[in-house]
Scaffold this active site. Sequence first.
Site, PDB file in Angstrom:
ATOM      1  N   GLU A 212       0.840  -1.230  -0.003  1.00  0.00           N
ATOM      2  CA  GLU A 212       0.081  -0.062   0.086  1.00  0.00           C
ATOM      3  C   GLU A 212       0.920   1.321  -0.052  1.00  0.00           C
ATOM      4  OE1 GLU A 212      -3.132  -0.077  -0.143  1.00  0.00           O
ATOM      5  OE2 GLU A 212      -3.834  -1.865   0.309  1.00  0.00           O
ATOM      6  N   CYS A 246      -1.794   9.629   2.674  1.00  0.00           N
ATOM      7  CA  CYS A 246      -1.229   9.019   1.434  1.00  0.00           C
ATOM      8  C   CYS A 246      -2.589   9.339   0.242  1.00  0.00           C
ATOM      9  CB  CYS A 246      -1.092   7.604   1.418  1.00  0.00           C
ATOM     10  SG  CYS A 246      -2.833   6.582   2.084  1.00  0.00           S
TER      11      CYS A 246
HETATM   12  P1  NAD Z   1       8.550   4.791   4.814  1.00  0.00           P
HETATM   13  O1  NAD Z   1       8.427   3.843   3.362  1.00  0.00           O
HETATM   14  O2  NAD Z   1       9.579   5.537   5.137  1.00  0.00           O
HETATM   15  O3  NAD Z   1       8.067   3.686   6.148  1.00  0.00           O
HETATM   16  C1  NAD Z   1       7.166   2.553   6.305  1.00  0.00           C
HETATM   17  C2  NAD Z   1       7.527   1.701   7.119  1.00  0.00           C
HETATM   18  O4  NAD Z   1       8.823   0.823   6.504  1.00  0.00           O
HETATM   19  C3  NAD Z   1       8.168   2.071   8.452  1.00  0.00           C
HETATM   20  O5  NAD Z   1       7.555   1.088   9.648  1.00  0.00           O
HETATM   21  C4  NAD Z   1       9.630   1.898   8.576  1.00  0.00           C
HETATM   22  O6  NAD Z   1      10.260   1.467   9.619  1.00  0.00           O
HETATM   23  C5  NAD Z   1       9.788   0.902   7.620  1.00  0.00           C
HETATM   24  N1  NAD Z   1      11.121   0.759   6.790  1.00  0.00           N
HETATM   25  C6  NAD Z   1      11.859   1.813   6.465  1.00  0.00           C
HETATM   26  N2  NAD Z   1      12.872   1.357   5.988  1.00  0.00           N
HETATM   27  C7  NAD Z   1      12.802  -0.153   5.622  1.00  0.00           C
HETATM   28  C8  NAD Z   1      13.381  -1.129   5.099  1.00  0.00           C
HETATM   29  N3  NAD Z   1      14.544  -0.988   4.151  1.00  0.00           N
HETATM   30  N4  NAD Z   1      12.938  -2.536   5.136  1.00  0.00           N
HETATM   31  C9  NAD Z   1      11.708  -2.590   5.507  1.00  0.00           C
HETATM   32  N5  NAD Z   1      11.025  -1.728   6.167  1.00  0.00           N
HETATM   33  C10 NAD Z   1      11.552  -0.582   6.372  1.00  0.00           C
HETATM   34  O7  NAD Z   1       7.204   5.542   4.961  1.00  0.00           O
HETATM   35  P2  NAD Z   1       6.680   6.539   5.825  1.00  0.00           P
HETATM   36  O8  NAD Z   1       7.524   7.807   5.570  1.00  0.00           O
HETATM   37  O9  NAD Z   1       6.563   6.038   7.081  1.00  0.00           O
HETATM   38  O10 NAD Z   1       5.192   7.053   5.320  1.00  0.00           O
HETATM   39  C11 NAD Z   1       4.880   7.571   4.304  1.00  0.00           C
HETATM   40  C12 NAD Z   1       4.526   7.104   3.036  1.00  0.00           C
HETATM   41  O11 NAD Z   1       3.640   6.180   3.205  1.00  0.00           O
HETATM   42  C13 NAD Z   1       4.169   7.774   1.980  1.00  0.00           C
HETATM   43  O12 NAD Z   1       4.625   7.426   0.600  1.00  0.00           O
HETATM   44  C14 NAD Z   1       2.644   7.758   1.778  1.00  0.00           C
HETATM   45  O13 NAD Z   1       1.908   7.734   0.439  1.00  0.00           O
HETATM   46  C15 NAD Z   1       2.588   6.182   2.224  1.00  0.00           C
HETATM   47  N6  NAD Z   1       1.504   5.891   2.862  1.00  0.00           N
HETATM   48  C16 NAD Z   1       0.567   4.813   1.896  1.00  0.00           C
HETATM   49  C17 NAD Z   1      -0.709   4.498   2.618  1.00  0.00           C
HETATM   50  C18 NAD Z   1      -1.594   3.717   1.584  1.00  0.00           C
HETATM   51  O14 NAD Z   1      -2.441   2.904   2.434  1.00  0.00           O
HETATM   52  N7  NAD Z   1      -1.334   3.448   0.413  1.00  0.00           N
HETATM   53  C19 NAD Z   1      -1.189   4.892   3.741  1.00  0.00           C
HETATM   54  C20 NAD Z   1      -0.079   5.803   4.309  1.00  0.00           C
HETATM   55  C21 NAD Z   1       0.908   6.275   3.876  1.00  0.00           C
END
Ligand code: NAD
Length: 466
Positions: A212, A246
């Site tokens: 997502e 998002c």
């Molecule tokens: P992010 O991708 O930086 O982090 C998300 C999660 O991934 C965190 O729990 C983090 O600890 C983990 N993570 C970070 N690096 C990782 C790695 N190398 N391997 C595995 N896990 C890792 O995202 P964010 O800054 O927390 O959130 C913002 C983003 O999320 C935006 O792009 C937004 O559009 C998206 N988002 C999507 C939805 C949806 O339902 N489609 C909902 C909310 C946010």
Amino acid sequence: MTQPNLGNYFAELQANAPRIGRTRAAERIARLRALKQALDSHRAEAHAALRADLNRAEPDTDLNELLPVTSSIKYVIKHLRAWMLPEKHGLPITLIPGSAEVIYESKGVVLIVSPWNFPINLCLVPLVYAVAAGNTVALKPSELSPATSAFLAKLISTVFPPEEVRVFEGGVDVAKALIDHPWNHIFFTGSPKIGSQVMASAARYLTSVTLELGGKSPVIVHPKYGAEAAGARVAWAKGLNAGQVCIAPDYALVRKDQQDAFIAGFQKGVRQHYGESPAHNEDFGHIVHERHWDRLETWVEEARISGAQIWQIDAPDRSKKYYPLTLVWDAAEGIELSCSEIFGPILPIYTFIETSDAIAHVEGGTRPLVMYQLSHDRAWSDGITAATRAGATVINDFFVHYMAPSLPFGGVNTSGIGKSHGLWGFRELTNARSIYRRGRWSPTMLLAPPYTDWKRKLIAAVARWL
Ligand code: NAD
């Protein structure tokens, strides 16, 4: 937390998965009821955690964090028994006598990795579906919302034994170490960049994934909608959680001669919702981290240098992680605000002359999570929907499709892979297993060698029928 412990915890969840997979609907429903009850009785702690992490106003926490979880639980409880029933299927005459059905069995052990922007909602809604589907679950909330992660760890431990559902607090190192196990499914919510890394890691064990993700969701305004009214509505949508949503509208597409009216409407809308100085308004959220604040400021500065016009309701304040609602127009192509997901309270405006220009603008970028349209012209809307691809289309409102539990929620390619919510969410976290049953006698053996003349004729006839 050290990596060997993660291995032990993974093994514990994996060992327990077959037992949980055999649970009946009533047992799963009991767990979901307990989760809802725990959320209801810990509401004040949820408010405090979100205030600490994001300065989230309490009504926003109720509406956008708790309500999606409790309404998902209610919806799942209502439908789970039907979803778990074997699905009977008809057969072609050549496969008779026999019967066929599909059963939806648990995947096994599931990892849920969530972001910080709606940290309760985006951890617990996937959890609801994972539990409904009969899986054991590891939950990894974001390190950027630590108060909420601690709240979730406590809440979950009051509802589930750790060998059924366990919360893993910690940073990116913990997320990476967790990903490096042979999960039966990973449900990841976050950025496209990290999503692609998660998918690459999952490929090592051929683990299935739901991603997502995010991206640039446009709002296209019909020339007869009323540009000023459109601007005011977008101001509200961009203000929610300071644009860190998002499914927030990322940018607006407005007919060229209506840009000034749209700008005036947006400015009016901002004042109406947050007053002259939202910096001092308790209902306006903070940017999650200084790193993200710096990114927004750098991108606006880049736009300014490239000749864009910029309007801000009041001044940015890094010490409070406050970033104001900001409009940007006449921006050059190729700058970050035009190419990357903004995830903040900044709205670039692009103009079109013909509707086909607006379509070309959207199709020239990556596929959006949502396409918003403000329009009372059904043929115009249908034409744009048919000419584009997006995870969803929402007409004359914002965000609400997320709350319709029977609609699939998810993106396309860079905005996401797989769907959640409702029956789609349940099936995403189960294995659809085909069952074919023969009786005592099977005509298949009539087709086995040696291929005598009459068998050759029979096979030729079967080939014609099938
Ligand atoms: P992010 O991708 O930086 O982090 C998300 C999660 O991934 C965190 O729990 C983090 O600890 C983990 N993570 C970070 N690096 C990782 C790695 N190398 N391997 C595995 N896990 C890792 O995202 P964010 O800054 O927390 O959130 C913002 C983003 O999320 C935006 O792009 C937004 O559009 C998206 N988002 C999507 C939805 C949806 O339902 N489609 C909902 C909310 C946010």
